[in-house]
Design a protein around this motif. Sequence first.
Motif, PDB file in Angstrom:
ATOM      1  N   TRP A  87      35.536  23.303  30.120  1.00  0.00           N
ATOM      2  CA  TRP A  87      35.280  22.195  31.032  1.00  0.00           C
ATOM      3  C   TRP A  87      34.301  22.581  32.138  1.00  0.00           C
ATOM      4  N   GLU A  88      34.261  23.844  32.548  1.00  0.00           N
ATOM      5  CA  GLU A  88      33.312  24.290  33.571  1.00  0.00           C
ATOM      6  C   GLU A  88      31.886  24.354  33.035  1.00  0.00           C
ATOM      7  N   ASN A  89      31.748  24.432  31.713  1.00  0.00           N
ATOM      8  CA  ASN A  89      30.431  24.553  31.098  1.00  0.00           C
ATOM      9  C   ASN A  89      29.956  23.303  30.379  1.00  0.00           C
ATOM     10  N   GLY A  90      30.766  22.240  30.369  1.00  0.00           N
ATOM     11  CA  GLY A  90      30.342  21.016  29.698  1.00  0.00           C
ATOM     12  C   GLY A  90      31.483  20.048  29.512  1.00  0.00           C
ATOM     13  N   SER A 113      32.922  17.361  19.603  1.00  0.00           N
ATOM     14  CA  SER A 113      31.610  17.920  19.907  1.00  0.00           C
ATOM     15  C   SER A 113      31.612  18.306  21.378  1.00  0.00           C
ATOM     16  N   PHE A 114      30.726  19.200  21.718  1.00  0.00           N
ATOM     17  CA  PHE A 114      30.678  19.711  23.083  1.00  0.00           C
ATOM     18  C   PHE A 114      29.259  19.570  23.600  1.00  0.00           C
ATOM     19  N   LYS A 115      29.126  18.961  24.759  1.00  0.00           N
ATOM     20  CA  LYS A 115      27.833  18.783  25.422  1.00  0.00           C
ATOM     21  C   LYS A 115      27.819  19.677  26.649  1.00  0.00           C
ATOM     22  N   GLY A 116      26.947  20.682  26.640  1.00  0.00           N
ATOM     23  CA  GLY A 116      26.878  21.627  27.750  1.00  0.00           C
ATOM     24  C   GLY A 116      26.207  21.032  28.974  1.00  0.00           C
ATOM     25  N   ASN A 117      26.716  21.387  30.164  1.00  0.00           N
ATOM     26  CA  ASN A 117      26.065  20.958  31.401  1.00  0.00           C
ATOM     27  C   ASN A 117      25.636  22.155  32.251  1.00  0.00           C
ATOM     28  N   GLU A 126      27.248  24.414  23.089  1.00  0.00           N
ATOM     29  CA  GLU A 126      26.930  23.041  22.696  1.00  0.00           C
ATOM     30  C   GLU A 126      26.855  22.901  21.181  1.00  0.00           C
ATOM     31  N   THR A 127      27.345  21.776  20.699  1.00  0.00           N
ATOM     32  CA  THR A 127      27.298  21.483  19.267  1.00  0.00           C
ATOM     33  C   THR A 127      26.416  20.261  19.050  1.00  0.00           C
TER      34      THR A 127
END
Length: 196
Positions: A87-90, A113-117, A126-127
């Motif tokens: 959660w800290e990275n996306g 899926s994971f969206k990086g922030n 990120e995927t």
Amino acid sequence: MKRAYSFVIIGLTVLSSFAQKEGISQKKQTEINKEIARNFYQDLWFTDNTDNYSKYVANQYVVHDIGDRKNVTELAIEQKNIADFFWENGEFESKIDYQIAEGDLVATRWTGSFKGNTLFGRIALETKHPISIINVFRIKDGKIVEFWNHRHDIDTPQTLKFTIQGLIVGLILAFIPTVVALRLRRKLRLLLSKGI
């Protein structure tokens, strides 16, 4: 004789009644276990409510994961730490596909899926395509006491991403001794040309 048969029939009826009640309570417990697993995903992975980890995970649990985390005993806080890291990275976008339960085991297939922030989140986590994961939980006294984790990202570009990352790290590691060897070779030629 008829009385003996009557007692046998009454006894079988009572036993059958107990067996049916036991079956109903087991079925109800299975549904409760599935709900515990669903809520675990909703709070920790699908939304950022990671402080709720202790509602679902026993103080200590055993994990059977990919890599070196096989048959490892961890404290419950580790689930919060892992979820917080993501959660800290996306952000996750995930859903439960289906659940299967039997006794104290609940298998859940979910896709996410994971969206990086952050830079790290975009590069390492990120995927581009959703990844399916199957987790099997053993639940005891209303808490998850054992995890089995199975990821299905072999057919996704995620595998290629890790292959390329491994290749880059390997090339960097191979480059360092090459530079050292070239420098030593230059020094050796210089010494040989001076006749030393």
